[in-house]
Design a protein around this motif. Structure first.
Motif, PDB file in Angstrom:
ATOM      1  N   GLU A  93       0.884  -1.175   0.000  1.00  0.00           N
ATOM      2  CA  GLU A  93       0.000   0.000   0.000  1.00  0.00           C
ATOM      3  C   GLU A  93       0.906   1.204   0.000  1.00  0.00           C
ATOM      4  OE1 GLU A  93      -3.446   0.485   0.326  1.00  0.00           O
ATOM      5  OE2 GLU A  93      -3.720  -1.656  -0.050  1.00  0.00           O
ATOM      6  N   ILE A  94       0.965   1.922  -1.102  1.00  0.00           N
ATOM      7  CA  ILE A  94       1.838   3.094  -1.152  1.00  0.00           C
ATOM      8  C   ILE A  94       0.989   4.297  -1.540  1.00  0.00           C
ATOM      9  CG2 ILE A  94       3.851   4.132  -2.279  1.00  0.00           C
ATOM     10  CD1 ILE A  94       5.008   1.335  -2.625  1.00  0.00           C
ATOM     11  N   ASN A  95       0.967   5.274  -0.670  1.00  0.00           N
ATOM     12  CA  ASN A  95       0.147   6.479  -0.875  1.00  0.00           C
ATOM     13  C   ASN A  95      -1.295   6.130  -1.222  1.00  0.00           C
ATOM     14  OD1 ASN A  95       2.443   8.003  -0.446  1.00  0.00           O
ATOM     15  ND2 ASN A  95       2.999   7.974  -2.630  1.00  0.00           N
ATOM     16  N   GLY A  96      -1.844   5.151  -0.512  1.00  0.00           N
ATOM     17  CA  GLY A  96      -3.253   4.803  -0.675  1.00  0.00           C
ATOM     18  C   GLY A  96      -3.529   3.878  -1.847  1.00  0.00           C
ATOM     19  N   ALA A  97      -2.514   3.568  -2.663  1.00  0.00           N
ATOM     20  CA  ALA A  97      -2.734   2.681  -3.820  1.00  0.00           C
ATOM     21  C   ALA A  97      -2.122   1.312  -3.538  1.00  0.00           C
ATOM     22  CB  ALA A  97      -2.094   3.290  -5.057  1.00  0.00           C
ATOM     23  N   PRO A 137       8.258   3.708  -8.256  1.00  0.00           N
ATOM     24  CA  PRO A 137       7.521   3.894  -6.999  1.00  0.00           C
ATOM     25  C   PRO A 137       7.917   2.916  -5.887  1.00  0.00           C
ATOM     26  CG  PRO A 137       6.085   2.990  -8.712  1.00  0.00           C
ATOM     27  CD  PRO A 137       7.384   3.358  -9.376  1.00  0.00           C
ATOM     28  N   THR A 142      11.638   3.932   3.174  1.00  0.00           N
ATOM     29  CA  THR A 142      10.760   3.757   4.349  1.00  0.00           C
ATOM     30  C   THR A 142      10.893   2.410   5.056  1.00  0.00           C
ATOM     31  OG1 THR A 142       8.955   2.914   3.006  1.00  0.00           O
ATOM     32  CG2 THR A 142       8.950   5.267   3.410  1.00  0.00           C
ATOM     33  N   TRP A 158      10.435   3.531  -2.511  1.00  0.00           N
ATOM     34  CA  TRP A 158       9.668   3.456  -1.258  1.00  0.00           C
ATOM     35  C   TRP A 158      10.350   2.482  -0.293  1.00  0.00           C
ATOM     36  CZ3 TRP A 158       7.035  -0.512   1.250  1.00  0.00           C
ATOM     37  CH2 TRP A 158       6.161  -0.122   2.273  1.00  0.00           C
TER      38      TRP A 158
END
Ligand SMILES: Cc1cc2nc3c(=O)[nH]c(=O)nc-3n(C[C@H](O)[C@H](O)[C@H](O)COP(=O)(O)OP(=O)(O)OC[C@H]3O[C@@H](n4cnc5c(N)ncnc54)[C@H](O)[C@@H]3O)c2cc1C
Ligand code: FES
Length: 382
Positions: free
Chosen positions: A70-74, A103, A111, A107
């Protein structure tokens, strides 16, 4: 003594190594917890994971996991080869190179940290020397394509399997060589293991004593003069693998013993190119109104992007979308990796997958667009 016993008995690490945990099963619990992050080079990191409860990871070296992130809500999927050895089954690691603008790789680098959790499915894939036993191997890797070959080499090393392996790794500069120290250590431990680093330029390491340039027929003849007798495993950028195929093909190598894996499926295959040419000719020469399709054609609506395309009943939805100029996420294009998984809001498909989707996901209306042909009009949540 009793104090010591108390401390030892209460230490979960002791019970981890003195008991036999269950095998990790992502159908039961697909969460992996990051335990450590290792910096390999300036743009490559290794992430080590275990399950929440003690579990053993069973896989063939060279297989990959598909991360479900799940990255930025996607929701976004990507495949990563397990770089660790199956002979050290308490952890799995992936080794990720930053792709500029990518992406997921960025990420993970920015993170992912000890204690953080991700979801993963697998292991999947058939790129493994363990299914092709041979007395002599030639491993050819370029860039991050080193990961499956490293897992295979680590497995042979951990199991003290006396294989004759020539491990060639091509990198841009010495600073880009991944696992350099460990490869050299394995070469010291295993008499039959030869490591050859090839760099394009010496970068910040003037006086580089190794090979320089791009892999060529002449270079291969020097590093592995008996390459015709070796079973070859190759992983790297598409041009690197194309060069390897050309070198081997021109030398009369028996290609039945050649195995390769690609991480980058963005380039169009000759079949794709032929399809597109065919579609362009059809679009230019045959007025749509006159065209009499041999098979039924269905309407596919992509709800989020608002695009609508036509897809013939004998064409995969992903292919039809690409022909229409859409760029949907995909990797293996074979129903293996799960990257193209999408929700079908309406309609039915005929899907022949190879493990990239779970039954419960199919039951929940998901489909792999790379191996799904429409049976009705479709609405896809993309
Ligand atoms: C079976 C399989 C195993 C893989 N194993 C690994 C692995 O062990 N380590 C690893 O770092 N990556 C691996 N990959 C690639 C990985 O899945 C991602 O594509 C990569 O990390 C980039 O993801 P992203 O989301 O940052 O960028 P993406 O959106 O995937 O890619 C952005 C752009 O970069 C290009 N690109 C993608 N990957 C690469 C690459 N590796 N090198 C150069 N250009 C690239 C793409 O063509 C695209 O144009 C594997 C892929 C597959 C299919
Ligand atoms: S692209 Fe791999 S399953 Fe569809």
């Amino acid at each position: 003594m009793s104090e010591l016993n108390g401390r030892v008995g209460g230490d979960p690490l002791i019970s981890l190594v003195t008991s036999v945990p269950k095998v990790w099963d992502p159908e039961e619990d697909d969460v992996l917890v990051c335990r450590q992050v290792r910096v390999e080079t300036h743009d490559v990191k290794t992430f080590l994971f275990s399950a929440r409860e003690p579990r053993l990871f069973r896989f063939k070296p060279g297989q990959f996991l598909t991360l479900d992130l799940e990255i930025n809500g996607a929701t976004i999927q990507r495949c990563y080869t397990i770089s660790s050895s199956p002979a050290r089954p308490h952890l799995v690691s992936i080794t990720v190179k930053r792709v500029p603008g990518g992406p997921v790789s960025n990420w993970l680098h920015d993170t992912m940290a000890p204690g953080k959790e991700i979801r993963a499915v697998g292991p999947l894939g058939e790129f493994t020397a363990f299914d092709h036993p041979a007395p002599k191997y030639l491993f050819l890797s370029g860039g991050s394509g080193i990961t499956p070959l490293m897992s295979m080499a680590r497995a042979f090393h951990d199991l003290s399997e006396p294989r004759d392996i020539v491990f060639v790794h091509a990198a841009r500069t010495p600073a880009d060589i991944i696992f350099r120290t460990e490869l050299d250590l394995m070469a010291r431990n295993m008499p039959g293991f030869k490591v050859v680093h090839v760099v394009e330029g010496e970068g910040g390491e003037p006086g580089w004593a190794g090979l320089r340039g791009r892999l060529s027929k002449e270079m291969l003849a020097v590093v592995a003069p008996d390459f015709a007798e070796r079973t070859v495993f190759t992983c790297g950028p598409s041009p690197f693998m194309a060069a390897v195929r050309a070198i081997l093909g021109a030398s009369g190598y028996e290609m039945a013993r050649y195995h390769e894996e690609s991480f980058n499926f963005e380039e169009l295959s000759p079949a794709d190119v032929a399809d597109i040419a065919e579609a362009q000719v059809a679009a230019g020469e045959t007025p749509a109104a006159d065209a009499a399709p041999a098979v039924p054609t269905f309407r596919v609506e992509f709800r989020k992007s608002g695009k609508v395309i036509e897809c013939a009943a004998d064409r995969f939805v992903l292919d039809a979308a690409r022909l229409a100029g859409m760029r949907l996420p995909s990797s293996c294009t074979k129903g293996l990796c799960g990257t193209c998984k999408s929700k079908l809001l309406e309609g039915k498909v005929d899907m022949q997958h190879q493990g990239g989707i779970r039954q419960r996901e199919i039951d929940a209306g998901m489909a792999l667009l790379c191996c799904a042909k429409p049976l009705t009009d479709l609405v896809v949540d993309r």
